[in-house]
Design a protein around this motif. Structure first.
Motif, short mmCIF file in Angstrom:
data_model
loop_
_atom_site.label_atom_id
_atom_site.label_comp_id
_atom_site.label_asym_id
_atom_site.label_seq_id
_atom_site.Cartn_x
_atom_site.Cartn_y
_atom_site.Cartn_z
N LYS A 157 -2.97 0.78 8.80
CA LYS A 157 -2.90 -0.32 7.71
C LYS A 157 -1.54 -1.01 7.40
N VAL A 197 -7.68 -7.23 7.17
CA VAL A 197 -6.84 -8.22 8.17
C VAL A 197 -5.63 -6.88 8.53
N GLY A 246 -4.63 -7.77 3.04
CA GLY A 246 -5.95 -7.55 2.19
C GLY A 246 -6.86 -8.02 2.97
N SER A 247 -8.10 -7.65 2.76
CA SER A 247 -9.51 -8.31 3.28
C SER A 247 -9.53 -7.54 4.73
N LYS A 266 -17.20 -8.27 5.28
CA LYS A 266 -17.19 -8.57 3.88
C LYS A 266 -17.52 -9.87 3.78
N ILE A 326 -6.13 -4.12 9.95
CA ILE A 326 -6.72 -2.54 9.77
C ILE A 326 -7.50 -2.11 11.12
N LYS A 344 0.71 -1.07 -0.01
CA LYS A 344 -0.17 0.04 -0.10
C LYS A 344 0.94 1.25 -0.03
N PHE A 389 -6.79 5.59 9.45
CA PHE A 389 -6.82 4.20 9.30
C PHE A 389 -5.53 3.84 9.40
N PRO A 446 -17.81 7.10 3.35
CA PRO A 446 -17.29 7.36 2.03
C PRO A 446 -18.49 6.60 1.07
N GLY A 456 -9.09 9.34 7.39
CA GLY A 456 -10.39 8.67 7.21
C GLY A 456 -11.44 9.57 6.08
N VAL A 457 -11.83 9.04 5.24
CA VAL A 457 -12.86 9.78 4.37
C VAL A 457 -14.26 9.36 5.26
N ASN A 491 -8.39 4.34 -3.62
CA ASN A 491 -7.96 3.92 -2.36
C ASN A 491 -6.94 2.84 -2.56
N PHE A 524 -12.70 5.93 -2.98
CA PHE A 524 -13.98 6.48 -2.07
C PHE A 524 -14.29 7.80 -3.00
P1 ADP Z 1 -8.13 -4.04 2.32
O1 ADP Z 1 -6.79 -4.36 1.18
O2 ADP Z 1 -7.49 -4.98 3.39
O3 ADP Z 1 -9.14 -4.08 1.39
P2 ADP Z 1 -8.58 -1.31 2.25
O4 ADP Z 1 -7.38 -0.18 2.11
O5 ADP Z 1 -9.33 -1.17 1.40
O6 ADP Z 1 -7.64 -2.49 2.64
O7 ADP Z 1 -9.20 -0.71 3.54
C1 ADP Z 1 -10.48 -1.77 4.05
C2 ADP Z 1 -11.66 -0.94 4.21
O8 ADP Z 1 -11.42 0.11 5.39
C3 ADP Z 1 -12.24 0.02 3.20
O9 ADP Z 1 -12.92 -0.97 2.06
C4 ADP Z 1 -13.10 1.01 3.72
O10 ADP Z 1 -14.37 0.44 4.23
C5 ADP Z 1 -12.20 1.12 5.01
N1 ADP Z 1 -11.15 2.18 4.96
C6 ADP Z 1 -9.95 2.22 4.59
N2 ADP Z 1 -9.24 3.29 4.31
C7 ADP Z 1 -10.05 4.41 4.67
C8 ADP Z 1 -10.26 5.85 4.69
N3 ADP Z 1 -9.14 6.27 4.13
N4 ADP Z 1 -11.34 6.32 4.83
C9 ADP Z 1 -12.46 5.73 4.86
N5 ADP Z 1 -12.46 4.57 5.01
C10 ADP Z 1 -11.63 3.52 4.86
#
Ligand code: ADP
Ligand code: MG
Ligand code: MG
Length: 346
Positions: free
Chosen positions: A171, A179, A176-177, A248, A181, A127, A169, A213, A209-210, A302, A292
């Motif tokens: 991470k 995990v 992915g998924s 999910k 976060i 990421k 957030f 979103p 964070g948005v 994202n 988003f």
């Molecule tokens: P993954 O690769 O595990 O899917 P993401 O970066 O997509 O990781 O984050 C998982 C979820 O967390 C997103 O689908 C969203 O719901 C929430 N999220 C992640 N980053 C943000 C952000 N900057 N603002 C708002 N929601 C976020």
């Protein structure tokens, strides 16, 4: 004569259960007039296990091997999957599958395979690296702070508090998924979120964070020429929670809207950024580009998922259905793209 499609699934990452569901759907949807299918399950410990083979449409009750049912099977050498002329679909999500490692193995084995090559898989799995690529292309993203291996968390917290607004957030860079976060609402909760993320990776990203979103996603399909679908949207019926692993896959709290319910003038802009991002990360075969959109209609990229979920309720195949491409024809096209990319390399 029919071609052989080798479905590799399972894998070592936290996303292996999603992979089993995706592979089951792929095996059910493939065109058996064109393909015979061989399946191989990769156990959590990395062992390769030979699974069932299909020369015709399996029954709906068909179950592929999983972690439990493969426990008493003899492992094989990974190289034993080789069959001349076969195409592999690595239906593997997350580290050790979607990150370039399996792709490198398949290159060495001289097998054609569906989806991203080593560079694209590795770049989109990380990421931090992918954000750096998107920013160099001028694609809008949320503000973020990257935390590198060995970095002092006290300093990292100061940087986050100086640069970002809460909620943030946290991470692990390579997952992915959802995990590892955490959504963090105030500075006092940041450290425990960093500690959790650091269990999964020594590269961590903290993002602004948005608020509420729209989570809008496009599917990409192609090699040098790429097609991008109209966007779809993932809506969470539990707005206080974010789109996490349980939401999910376990709670059925998500609904998918295809096409997305967003202002029409945003659609082409989102598709344009998706194409730019796909090319920027050397995308090949397929990817899902996740955005988003906030209340003021600002768009933020994202992430790109190089091997998106392929379950019966996954966004990627649904987006193509909406464009008039059935999952069966989509899989045939992915195999064609894999062969084209392979011939270009040889
Ligand atoms: P993954 O690769 O595990 O899917 P993401 O970066 O997509 O990781 O984050 C998982 C979820 O967390 C997103 O689908 C969203 O719901 C929430 N999220 C992640 N980053 C943000 C952000 N900057 N603002 C708002 N929601 C976020
Ligand atoms: Mg992801
Ligand atoms: Mg995601």
């Amino acid at each position: 004569s029919k071609e052989t499609l080798i479905v590799l699934y399972g894998g070592r990452s936290a996303e292996r259960e999603v992979s089993v569901m995706s592979a089951t759907n792929v095996v059910a949807a493939i065109d058996y007039d064109k393909f015979n299918v061989k399946t191989y399950f990769i156990r959590q410990n990395g062992d390769f296990i030979q699974g069932p083979r299909f020369n015709s449409q399996p029954s709906p009750e068909m179950k592929l091997l999983d972690e439990d049912s493969s426990a008493d099977h003899e492992k094989i050498q990974p190289s034993a999957i080789y069959e001349e002329g076969a195409v592999v679909f690595p239906v593997l999500h997350g580290p050790m599958g979607e990150d370039g490692s399996i792709q490198g193995f398949l290159e060495i084995m001289k097998l054609a395979y569906v989806g991203p090559g080593i560079l694209s898989a590795a770049a989109t799995m990380d990421k931090i690296l992918s954000k750096e690529i998107f920013s160099s292309l001028g694609i809008p993203q949320v503000p973020y702070v990257a935390i590198y291996p060995g970095q002092d968390f006290v300093k990292a917290e100061e940087e986050v508090n100086a640069k970002l607004n809460y909620p943030v957030f946290v991470k692990p860079a390579n997952m992915g998924s959802s995990v590892g976060i955490t959504k963090v609402d105030e500075a006092g909760e940041l450290r425990s979120a960093l500690d959790l993320a650091s269990k999964y990776d020594d590269r961590i990203v903290v993002e602004e964070g948005v608020v509420n979103p729209h989570e809008v996603e496009c599917a990409a399909l192609g090699n040098s020429e790429v097609k991008i679908t109209l966007p779809g949207e993932v809506a969470n019926s539990n707005p206080s929670a974010f789109y996490d692993y349980d939401e999910k896959y376990n709670n059925n709290a998500l609904t998918i809207d295809v096409p997305a319910k967003i202002a029409p003038e945003l659609v082409e802009e989102i598709r344009h950024y998706a194409e730019l991002a796909y090319k920027g990360v050397a995308g090949r075969g397929l990817s899902r580009c996740d955005f988003f959109v906030d209340a003021e209609n600002n768009i933020y990229l994202n992430e790109i998922n190089a091997i998106p979920g392929f379950t019966a309720f996954s966004m990627y195949p649904m987006l193509w259905e909406n464009m008039g491409l059935s999952t069966t024809d989509l899989l045939t096209e992915l195999v064609e793209l894999a062969k084209e990319a392979f011939e270009n390399r040889e």
